[in-house]
Design a protein around this motif. Structure first.
Motif, PDB file in Angstrom:
ATOM      1  N   ILE A  16      -1.910  -0.025   5.965  1.00  0.00           N
ATOM      2  CA  ILE A  16      -2.387   0.378   4.408  1.00  0.00           C
ATOM      3  C   ILE A  16      -2.589   1.830   4.488  1.00  0.00           C
ATOM      4  N   LYS A  17      -2.875   2.348   5.896  1.00  0.00           N
ATOM      5  CA  LYS A  17      -2.398   4.257   5.007  1.00  0.00           C
ATOM      6  C   LYS A  17      -1.111   4.870   5.567  1.00  0.00           C
ATOM      7  N   LEU A  32     -10.409   6.478   4.081  1.00  0.00           N
ATOM      8  CA  LEU A  32     -10.419   5.577   2.696  1.00  0.00           C
ATOM      9  C   LEU A  32     -10.788   5.875   1.527  1.00  0.00           C
ATOM     10  N   ASN A  36      -7.475   2.146  -0.612  1.00  0.00           N
ATOM     11  CA  ASN A  36      -6.927   1.953   0.329  1.00  0.00           C
ATOM     12  C   ASN A  36      -8.741   0.661   0.825  1.00  0.00           C
ATOM     13  N   THR A  39      -7.500  -2.258  -0.599  1.00  0.00           N
ATOM     14  CA  THR A  39      -6.369  -2.801  -0.248  1.00  0.00           C
ATOM     15  C   THR A  39      -7.017  -3.360   0.750  1.00  0.00           C
TER      16      THR A  39
END
Length: 79
Positions: A16-17, A32, A36, A39
């Motif tokens: 995700i990151k 986050l 983020n 997700t």
């Protein structure tokens, strides 16, 4: 199972990151943003086959891999 959850969380957060989380301290802040987090919630539901309600989410849940692990492990026990 706990180690598997940790490793899966590291992988999921890393995807995700867009960063490698394999060697990140599990207590390190994740930082986050809101996209983020959304997700990550969807991915955790998919990866761990769990349902996460809005009422279950606290801001501290997203602080670190450790806090995510505690949350996911708790949800998995309840289901």
């Amino acid at each position: 199972m706990a180690l598997n959850v940790l490793e899966m969380l590291k992988s999921t957060v890393g995807q995700i990151k867009g960063e490698d989380f394999s060697n990140v301290e599990t207590s390190s802040p994740l930082e986050l943003d809101s996209i983020n987090r959304i997700t990550l919630i969807a991915e955790m539901e998919n990866v761990f086959d769990i349902s996460i309600s809005d009422q279950d989410l606290e801001p501290d849940t997203f602080h670190s891999i450790d806090s995510l692990n505690t949350f996911v492990s708790g949800v998995m026990k309840c289901e």
